[in-house]
Scaffold this motif. Structure first.
Motif, PDB file in Angstrom:
ATOM      1  N   GLN A 186       0.820  -1.209   0.000  1.00  0.00           N
ATOM      2  CA  GLN A 186       0.000   0.000   0.000  1.00  0.00           C
ATOM      3  C   GLN A 186       0.857   1.264   0.000  1.00  0.00           C
ATOM      4  N   GLN A 187       0.197   2.361  -0.279  1.00  0.00           N
ATOM      5  CA  GLN A 187       0.872   3.656  -0.241  1.00  0.00           C
ATOM      6  C   GLN A 187       1.269   4.002   1.192  1.00  0.00           C
ATOM      7  N   ASP A 188       0.331   3.794   2.136  1.00  0.00           N
ATOM      8  CA  ASP A 188       0.585   4.100   3.540  1.00  0.00           C
ATOM      9  C   ASP A 188       1.165   2.862   4.216  1.00  0.00           C
ATOM     10  N   VAL A 189       2.481   2.826   4.336  1.00  0.00           N
ATOM     11  CA  VAL A 189       3.170   1.653   4.881  1.00  0.00           C
ATOM     12  C   VAL A 189       3.113   1.688   6.412  1.00  0.00           C
ATOM     13  N   TYR A 190       2.770   0.555   6.992  1.00  0.00           N
ATOM     14  CA  TYR A 190       2.773   0.476   8.460  1.00  0.00           C
ATOM     15  C   TYR A 190       3.912  -0.440   8.897  1.00  0.00           C
ATOM     16  N   LEU A 191       4.851   0.132   9.645  1.00  0.00           N
ATOM     17  CA  LEU A 191       5.910  -0.665  10.253  1.00  0.00           C
ATOM     18  C   LEU A 191       5.646  -0.755  11.754  1.00  0.00           C
ATOM     19  N   PHE A 192       5.840  -1.936  12.298  1.00  0.00           N
ATOM     20  CA  PHE A 192       5.608  -2.154  13.715  1.00  0.00           C
ATOM     21  C   PHE A 192       6.838  -1.738  14.517  1.00  0.00           C
ATOM     22  N   THR A 193       6.620  -1.360  15.764  1.00  0.00           N
ATOM     23  CA  THR A 193       7.734  -1.040  16.653  1.00  0.00           C
ATOM     24  C   THR A 193       8.617  -2.276  16.788  1.00  0.00           C
ATOM     25  N   GLY A 194       9.883  -2.135  16.490  1.00  0.00           N
ATOM     26  CA  GLY A 194      10.798  -3.274  16.548  1.00  0.00           C
ATOM     27  C   GLY A 194      11.951  -3.053  15.584  1.00  0.00           C
ATOM     28  N   THR A 195      12.640  -4.118  15.224  1.00  0.00           N
ATOM     29  CA  THR A 195      13.803  -4.010  14.334  1.00  0.00           C
ATOM     30  C   THR A 195      13.381  -4.170  12.873  1.00  0.00           C
ATOM     31  N   ILE A 196      14.319  -3.830  11.979  1.00  0.00           N
ATOM     32  CA  ILE A 196      14.073  -4.005  10.542  1.00  0.00           C
ATOM     33  C   ILE A 196      13.840  -5.482  10.230  1.00  0.00           C
ATOM     34  N   ALA A 197      14.658  -6.359  10.829  1.00  0.00           N
ATOM     35  CA  ALA A 197      14.521  -7.804  10.594  1.00  0.00           C
ATOM     36  C   ALA A 197      13.139  -8.295  11.015  1.00  0.00           C
ATOM     37  N   GLU A 198      12.670  -7.821  12.167  1.00  0.00           N
ATOM     38  CA  GLU A 198      11.350  -8.251  12.655  1.00  0.00           C
ATOM     39  C   GLU A 198      10.240  -7.774  11.736  1.00  0.00           C
ATOM     40  N   ASN A 199      10.390  -6.580  11.180  1.00  0.00           N
ATOM     41  CA  ASN A 199       9.366  -6.062  10.274  1.00  0.00           C
ATOM     42  C   ASN A 199       9.338  -6.802   8.950  1.00  0.00           C
ATOM     43  N   ILE A 200      10.504  -7.180   8.437  1.00  0.00           N
ATOM     44  CA  ILE A 200      10.521  -7.970   7.195  1.00  0.00           C
ATOM     45  C   ILE A 200       9.947  -9.364   7.466  1.00  0.00           C
ATOM     46  N   PHE A 245      21.272  -0.611   1.933  1.00  0.00           N
ATOM     47  CA  PHE A 245      20.956   0.461   2.897  1.00  0.00           C
ATOM     48  C   PHE A 245      20.978  -0.079   4.325  1.00  0.00           C
ATOM     49  N   ILE A 246      20.372  -1.245   4.519  1.00  0.00           N
ATOM     50  CA  ILE A 246      20.319  -1.827   5.865  1.00  0.00           C
ATOM     51  C   ILE A 246      21.723  -2.082   6.388  1.00  0.00           C
ATOM     52  N   MET A 247      22.588  -2.610   5.538  1.00  0.00           N
ATOM     53  CA  MET A 247      23.948  -2.928   5.973  1.00  0.00           C
ATOM     54  C   MET A 247      24.772  -1.666   6.255  1.00  0.00           C
ATOM     55  N   SER A 248      24.342  -0.523   5.712  1.00  0.00           N
ATOM     56  CA  SER A 248      25.056   0.731   5.989  1.00  0.00           C
ATOM     57  C   SER A 248      24.723   1.295   7.374  1.00  0.00           C
ATOM     58  N   LEU A 249      23.686   0.756   7.999  1.00  0.00           N
ATOM     59  CA  LEU A 249      23.301   1.214   9.332  1.00  0.00           C
ATOM     60  C   LEU A 249      24.208   0.575  10.385  1.00  0.00           C
ATOM     61  N   PRO A 250      24.489   1.273  11.488  1.00  0.00           N
ATOM     62  CA  PRO A 250      25.403   0.729  12.519  1.00  0.00           C
ATOM     63  C   PRO A 250      24.966  -0.632  13.049  1.00  0.00           C
ATOM     64  N   GLU A 251      23.657  -0.829  13.203  1.00  0.00           N
ATOM     65  CA  GLU A 251      23.157  -2.091  13.766  1.00  0.00           C
ATOM     66  C   GLU A 251      22.541  -3.000  12.713  1.00  0.00           C
ATOM     67  N   GLN A 261      19.295  -5.303  12.857  1.00  0.00           N
ATOM     68  CA  GLN A 261      18.790  -5.136  14.225  1.00  0.00           C
ATOM     69  C   GLN A 261      18.518  -3.670  14.562  1.00  0.00           C
ATOM     70  N   THR A 262      18.530  -2.816  13.558  1.00  0.00           N
ATOM     71  CA  THR A 262      18.231  -1.394  13.764  1.00  0.00           C
ATOM     72  C   THR A 262      16.770  -1.229  14.160  1.00  0.00           C
ATOM     73  N   PHE A 263      16.550  -0.454  15.211  1.00  0.00           N
ATOM     74  CA  PHE A 263      15.195  -0.187  15.698  1.00  0.00           C
ATOM     75  C   PHE A 263      14.564   0.878  14.801  1.00  0.00           C
ATOM     76  N   VAL A 264      13.366   0.604  14.273  1.00  0.00           N
ATOM     77  CA  VAL A 264      12.768   1.504  13.275  1.00  0.00           C
ATOM     78  C   VAL A 264      11.985   2.653  13.891  1.00  0.00           C
ATOM     79  N   GLY A 265      11.714   2.614  15.203  1.00  0.00           N
ATOM     80  CA  GLY A 265      10.891   3.649  15.828  1.00  0.00           C
ATOM     81  C   GLY A 265       9.419   3.362  15.609  1.00  0.00           C
ATOM     82  N   GLU A 266       8.577   4.092  16.326  1.00  0.00           N
ATOM     83  CA  GLU A 266       7.134   3.872  16.197  1.00  0.00           C
ATOM     84  C   GLU A 266       6.681   4.208  14.788  1.00  0.00           C
ATOM     85  N   ARG A 267       6.030   3.235  14.132  1.00  0.00           N
ATOM     86  CA  ARG A 267       5.530   3.344  12.758  1.00  0.00           C
ATOM     87  C   ARG A 267       6.648   3.649  11.757  1.00  0.00           C
TER      88      ARG A 267
END
Length: 576
Positions: A416-430, A454-460, A463-469
């Motif tokens: 969808q256009q309006d993407v919903y990501l859950f509070t947690g890590t990138i791995a958990e959201n995928i 892009f994910i691998m360029s992040l420090p974590e 396991q990077t925390f995406v923040g709320e939504r």
């Protein structure tokens, strides 16, 4: 009674702790009732006996053991009883959350999230308190009042009957005020729900609020809901104040009757001062459970009004659910057929009417048209987010209502256009696309969605925390994570609902490449405003509020020089 029966069934898994709770409450009550009687017997017989010195040590040991037992029982009631109530609260919260998961989009269209949150938090806490204290306090009060009254009858029945008359008056007063208290507690529940709704709405849209500097408007909206809740609480406390003051008056009358009529019986009857003192002690035991019952009435009204609101939801029959003989959708080919489909959200608003449409397996269909023409609604009918009012939708030759909801929706991927990501890590959201996926599969899905680098360029990394939504990510990054989810899900049918319309040109090109890869070998339905994203579609439908206006591929529709050609020229001119 129906509400109480529904409530009582939640005690079923906890029969033993409930029995032990009531047993311990019984022991506590018997010990409390016994002390004034022991004192009366000591005053009449033991303390006037010459051998009192030899009796006192045994009396101390006996009372010591008695109060050790009472302390252990009190511990069980206070600890295990509360745990039982907390477990019942957990069970109710689980049932309510499960029901929320079953309810269709139509329910969420019509109800506020903040009010739903209030039902699952505040309401259930009051139910938990009543679940524990209700049976226990009722049982203790019954035992203490009955036991005290029997002993008072045994000591001096004329004075006991006078006290019974006052107690009956108290009971009539309490019963008559119950209805008024119940109404105020019900109103409290509704008003705190509106407060929660105002808070949830404002905080969810805090970026919009602050960008438009509308903090004062939101504060006014909150103040209005908050003031209404205060008014409701004020009415509630007035009713409670009258209720408690009336009961307090009757309690005072019990002491008054003991002193006045006790004095008269001492003066004219065979009643003595020792018995009067015993009566006074028993009045304390007699009044204590009455006070508990008064508090229990308040707790009962809070708990039951909360349980009624809970029951309103769990008793709802979801308007979209599996048929009794529903089958699993297996070995999906992806053929979709709309046969004379009509749909309306309400009686006055028809969105789709007599739609006939065929999408062969593996083909790419695009929908183009103005907002409100029913494109998203059409796509929402395929996974049965809503059910058609007339006609039918078939997948692989079978009406989708004959498939189980789970297997149907597992076969469909939605971006969808309006993407919903859950509070947690990138791995958990995928991994939300397939909770059983290994880390290697998550990485592979990210690579296919062009988001791995892009994910691998992040420090974590993953396991990077995406923040709320997903507030820490850009729109394009969130969109590619949502695409990775769908790669991991690997559905045969794909719905792309304006997946790139909110992105810049560079992000759109990256994501369009991912979407083209994703749609290979799948039946794909694309809703698009940017016509550049659908030029390779096998068939394009131009729709408006009156239905399908044009049909064909990109080249065919341009040659017709109709609505699609007009849209294309407008967008092309803008791009120049």
């Amino acid at each position: 009674m129906k509400t109480l029966k529904s409530f009582i069934k939640y005690y079923a898994p906890y029969k033993f702790p409930l029995f032990m709770d009531l047993f311990c409450a019984c022991v506590i009550s018997v010990i409390d009732i016994s002390f004034p009687l022991i004192l009366n017997l000591c005053t009449h017989h033991i303390f006037v006996h010459s051998s009192i010195k030899s009796i006192l040590p045994y009396m101390f040991i006996g009372l010591f053991i008695l109060y050790v037992i009472r302390a252990l029982c009190k511990y069980y009631v206070s600890c295990q009883g509360h745990i039982m109530g907390a477990k019942m609260e957990r069970d109710m919260r689980k049932d309510l959350f499960e029901q929320y998961q079953k309810l269709s989009f139509r329910y969420y269209d019509e109800n506020n999230t903040g009010i739903m949150m209030s039902r699952i938090t505040t309401d259930l806490f009051d139910i938990s308190e009543f679940a524990h204290h209700g049976p226990e306090n009722l049982f203790i009060s019954f035992l203490k009042i009955t036991g005290s009254f029997v002993i008072l009858l045994w000591i001096y029945w004329p004075l006991a009957l006078i006290l019974l008359t006052v107690t009956i008056g108290m009971g009539v007063f309490s019963f008559s005020y119950n209805k008024k208290m119940r109404k105020t507690f019900d109103d409290n529940r509704k008003k705190i729900g509106h407060v929660n709704a105002a808070v949830q709405d404002s905080l969810s849209g805090i970026r919009v609020v602050q960008s438009f500097t509308n903090e004062e408007i939101e504060l006014e909206k909150f103040k209005e809901a908050n003031e209404k809740f205060l008014d409701s609480k004020r009415n509630n406390y007035k009713a409670m104040g009258t209720f408690q003051a009336g009961n307090n008056f009757f309690q005072g009358m019990l002491y008054t009757c003991v002193l006045v009529f006790g004095g008269i019986f001492i003066l004219y009857g065979n009643f003595n001062v020792i018995n009067l003192a015993t009566f006074a002690l028993y009045i304390g035991i007699f009044i204590s459970p009455i006070e508990v019952l008064v508090e229990l009435t308040e707790m009962f009204q809070k708990g039951i009004s909360g349980f009624r609101r809970f029951e309103e939801i769990v008793s709802l029959i979801p308007d979209i659910q599996d048929e009794k003989d529903a089958i699993e959708l297996k070995d999906v080919k992806g053929d979709i057929e709309f046969s004379h489909v009509s749909f309306q959200y309400n009686k006055d608003e028809t969105i789709l009417e007599d739609v006939c449409l065929s999408i062969p397996s593996g083909k790419k269909l695009a929908l183009v048209g103005p907002s409100g023409s029913g494109k998203s609604t059409l796509c929402s009918l395929i996974p049965r987010f809503y059910d058609v009012n007339k006609g039918s939708i078939q997948i692989d030759g079978v009406d989708i209502r004959n498939y189980t909801l789970k297997s149907l929706r597992q076969a469909i991927g939605l971006v969808q256009q309006d993407v919903y990501l859950f509070t947690g890590t990138i791995a958990e959201n995928i991994a939300y696309g397939n909770e059983m996926a290994s880390f290697e599969e998550i990485v592979e899905a990210a690579k296919l969605a062009n988001i791995h680098d892009f994910i691998m360029s992040l420090p974590e990394g993953y396991q990077t925390f995406v923040g709320e939504r997903g507030t820490r990510l850009s729109g394009g990054q969130k969109q590619r994570i949502s695409i990775a989810r769908v790669f991991l899900k690997n559905p045969k049918i794909l719905i792309l609902d304006e997946a790139t319309s909110a992105l810049d040109n560079e992000s759109e090109r990256i994501i369009q490449k991912s979407l083209d890869h994703l749609s290979k070998g799948r039946t794909c339905i694309t809703i698009a405003h940017r016509l550049s994203t659908i030029q390779n579609a096998d068939e394009i439908l131009v729709v408006d509020q009156e239905g399908i206006k044009e049909k064909g591929n990109h080249e065919e529709l341009l040659k017709k020089n109709g609505i699609y050609a007009k849209y294309y020229r407008l967008q092309f001119e803008k791009s120049i």
